[in-house]
Design a protein around this motif. Structure first.
Motif, PDB file in Angstrom:
ATOM      1  N   SER A  83      35.503  46.012  41.789  1.00  0.00           N
ATOM      2  CA  SER A  83      34.839  45.132  40.818  1.00  0.00           C
ATOM      3  C   SER A  83      35.015  45.567  39.367  1.00  0.00           C
ATOM      4  O   SER A  83      34.281  45.115  38.493  1.00  0.00           O
ATOM      5  N   THR A  84      35.970  46.445  39.098  1.00  0.00           N
ATOM      6  CA  THR A  84      36.242  46.900  37.738  1.00  0.00           C
ATOM      7  C   THR A  84      37.655  46.478  37.347  1.00  0.00           C
ATOM      8  O   THR A  84      38.612  46.760  38.072  1.00  0.00           O
ATOM      9  N   PHE A  85      37.767  45.801  36.200  1.00  0.00           N
ATOM     10  CA  PHE A  85      39.065  45.387  35.683  1.00  0.00           C
ATOM     11  C   PHE A  85      39.675  46.525  34.877  1.00  0.00           C
ATOM     12  O   PHE A  85      38.953  47.275  34.202  1.00  0.00           O
ATOM     13  N   PHE A  86      41.005  46.614  34.898  1.00  0.00           N
ATOM     14  CA  PHE A  86      41.738  47.628  34.145  1.00  0.00           C
ATOM     15  C   PHE A  86      42.762  46.937  33.261  1.00  0.00           C
ATOM     16  O   PHE A  86      43.397  45.963  33.678  1.00  0.00           O
ATOM     17  N   ALA A  87      42.925  47.468  32.049  1.00  0.00           N
ATOM     18  CA  ALA A  87      43.848  46.862  31.090  1.00  0.00           C
ATOM     19  C   ALA A  87      44.649  47.927  30.360  1.00  0.00           C
ATOM     20  O   ALA A  87      44.245  49.100  30.303  1.00  0.00           O
ATOM     21  N   VAL A  88      45.767  47.499  29.807  1.00  0.00           N
ATOM     22  CA  VAL A  88      46.542  48.327  28.888  1.00  0.00           C
ATOM     23  C   VAL A  88      46.850  47.488  27.655  1.00  0.00           C
ATOM     24  O   VAL A  88      46.979  46.261  27.735  1.00  0.00           O
ATOM     25  N   MET A  89      46.939  48.180  26.538  1.00  0.00           N
ATOM     26  CA  MET A  89      47.377  47.563  25.296  1.00  0.00           C
ATOM     27  C   MET A  89      48.778  48.097  25.018  1.00  0.00           C
ATOM     28  O   MET A  89      48.985  49.308  25.014  1.00  0.00           O
ATOM     29  N   THR A  90      49.726  47.206  24.798  1.00  0.00           N
ATOM     30  CA  THR A  90      51.066  47.630  24.410  1.00  0.00           C
ATOM     31  C   THR A  90      51.118  47.608  22.894  1.00  0.00           C
ATOM     32  O   THR A  90      50.935  46.556  22.274  1.00  0.00           O
ATOM     33  N   ASP A 101      45.825  52.857  27.823  1.00  0.00           N
ATOM     34  CA  ASP A 101      44.751  52.442  28.719  1.00  0.00           C
ATOM     35  C   ASP A 101      43.547  52.000  27.888  1.00  0.00           C
ATOM     36  O   ASP A 101      43.200  52.641  26.887  1.00  0.00           O
ATOM     37  N   ALA A 102      42.917  50.907  28.288  1.00  0.00           N
ATOM     38  CA  ALA A 102      41.762  50.401  27.535  1.00  0.00           C
ATOM     39  C   ALA A 102      40.850  49.606  28.464  1.00  0.00           C
ATOM     40  O   ALA A 102      41.293  49.057  29.474  1.00  0.00           O
ATOM     41  N   ARG A 103      39.578  49.553  28.096  1.00  0.00           N
ATOM     42  CA  ARG A 103      38.695  48.626  28.793  1.00  0.00           C
ATOM     43  C   ARG A 103      39.110  47.220  28.382  1.00  0.00           C
ATOM     44  O   ARG A 103      39.437  46.982  27.205  1.00  0.00           O
ATOM     45  N   PRO A 104      39.101  46.273  29.308  1.00  0.00           N
ATOM     46  CA  PRO A 104      39.487  44.913  28.943  1.00  0.00           C
ATOM     47  C   PRO A 104      38.682  44.353  27.770  1.00  0.00           C
ATOM     48  O   PRO A 104      39.245  43.681  26.905  1.00  0.00           O
ATOM     49  N   SER A 105      37.398  44.646  27.723  1.00  0.00           N
ATOM     50  CA  SER A 105      36.566  44.098  26.642  1.00  0.00           C
ATOM     51  C   SER A 105      37.018  44.595  25.272  1.00  0.00           C
ATOM     52  O   SER A 105      37.099  43.816  24.318  1.00  0.00           O
ATOM     53  N   ASP A 106      37.332  45.884  25.148  1.00  0.00           N
ATOM     54  CA  ASP A 106      37.815  46.415  23.873  1.00  0.00           C
ATOM     55  C   ASP A 106      39.195  45.855  23.543  1.00  0.00           C
ATOM     56  O   ASP A 106      39.475  45.483  22.401  1.00  0.00           O
ATOM     57  N   ALA A 107      40.056  45.788  24.551  1.00  0.00           N
ATOM     58  CA  ALA A 107      41.403  45.259  24.342  1.00  0.00           C
ATOM     59  C   ALA A 107      41.344  43.795  23.898  1.00  0.00           C
ATOM     60  O   ALA A 107      42.081  43.378  22.990  1.00  0.00           O
ATOM     61  N   ILE A 108      40.461  43.018  24.502  1.00  0.00           N
ATOM     62  CA  ILE A 108      40.304  41.606  24.122  1.00  0.00           C
ATOM     63  C   ILE A 108      39.789  41.495  22.698  1.00  0.00           C
ATOM     64  O   ILE A 108      40.278  40.672  21.908  1.00  0.00           O
ATOM     65  N   ALA A 109      38.796  42.313  22.330  1.00  0.00           N
ATOM     66  CA  ALA A 109      38.254  42.289  20.966  1.00  0.00           C
ATOM     67  C   ALA A 109      39.352  42.593  19.945  1.00  0.00           C
ATOM     68  O   ALA A 109      39.424  41.962  18.888  1.00  0.00           O
ATOM     69  N   LEU A 110      40.222  43.541  20.262  1.00  0.00           N
ATOM     70  CA  LEU A 110      41.333  43.866  19.356  1.00  0.00           C
ATOM     71  C   LEU A 110      42.388  42.763  19.349  1.00  0.00           C
ATOM     72  O   LEU A 110      42.925  42.412  18.292  1.00  0.00           O
ATOM     73  N   ALA A 111      42.686  42.205  20.515  1.00  0.00           N
ATOM     74  CA  ALA A 111      43.676  41.126  20.593  1.00  0.00           C
ATOM     75  C   ALA A 111      43.241  39.920  19.764  1.00  0.00           C
ATOM     76  O   ALA A 111      44.066  39.312  19.071  1.00  0.00           O
ATOM     77  N   LEU A 112      41.968  39.590  19.815  1.00  0.00           N
ATOM     78  CA  LEU A 112      41.469  38.463  19.010  1.00  0.00           C
ATOM     79  C   LEU A 112      41.634  38.737  17.521  1.00  0.00           C
ATOM     80  O   LEU A 112      42.030  37.856  16.755  1.00  0.00           O
ATOM     81  N   ARG A 113      41.352  39.963  17.098  1.00  0.00           N
ATOM     82  CA  ARG A 113      41.451  40.317  15.677  1.00  0.00           C
ATOM     83  C   ARG A 113      42.891  40.347  15.180  1.00  0.00           C
ATOM     84  O   ARG A 113      43.145  40.129  14.012  1.00  0.00           O
TER      85      ARG A 113
END
Length: 167
Positions: A83-90, A101-113
């Motif tokens: 039940s835990t999502f995993f993400a990477v930021m390239t 490696d990043a939490r999806p929520s932080d990666a999404i917040a950065l992607a939006l910005r």
């Protein structure tokens, strides 16, 4: 991989926990990801174009990226485990690329910005996405079943072959 956009933030009814909702381009599938309150505020501030007198944490990271010429090329939500999502930021700095490696929520917040794309692996979408328009899905499935039931073997004749012999 499937590119997805942030559709918004919802609150889970029982616990009032925030959920970021990612939606595919066809707007037929939605991926709900539970996130923390701080990350929800960070995402909402971008979605609502809120300005802050001082940079928030994600704004600070974007400022650092800008100062040292780092480009966030994409975010990939690549797996779901227990039940835990995993993400990477390239990220790219000049010719050097790194996956961080990043939490999806932080990666999404950065992607939006940074207006960077958000991608989700197909296996994750298949496992965790919810249909947005169940009626449209059912209508599409019925149309496909009707198509299959009306097929005849003669529908599969070869086309494009010349019937005359060439010398």
């Amino acid at each position: 991989m499937i590119e997805m956009k942030v559709a918004g933030i919802a609150l889970e009814a029982a616990t009032r926990s925030p959920i970021v909702l990612l939606r595919d381009a066809s707007e037929r599938r939605q991926l709900p990801i539970y996130i923390g309150q701080d990350q929800a505020r960070a995402i909402i501030s971008v979605l609502e174009n809120q300005a802050h007198p001082r940079p928030l944490t994600h704004d600070l990271m974007v400022n650092i990226f800008d100062e040292i010429d780092i480009v966030l090329e994409r975010v990939v939500i690549h797996s779901l485990q227990d039940s835990t999502f995993f993400a990477v930021m390239t990220v790219r700095q000049g010719e050097v690329k790194k996956d961080i490696d990043a939490r999806p929520s932080d990666a999404i917040a950065l992607a939006l910005r940074t207006r960077s794309p958000i991608w989700v692996m197909e296996e994750v979408v298949a496992e965790a996405a919810l249909p947005v328009d169940r009626d449209a899905d059912e209508a599409e499935q019925k149309a496909f079943r009707d198509f299959l039931s009306n097929l005849n073997p003669s529908d599969f004749t070869q086309r494009g072959r010349s019937t005359s012999s060439e010398s």
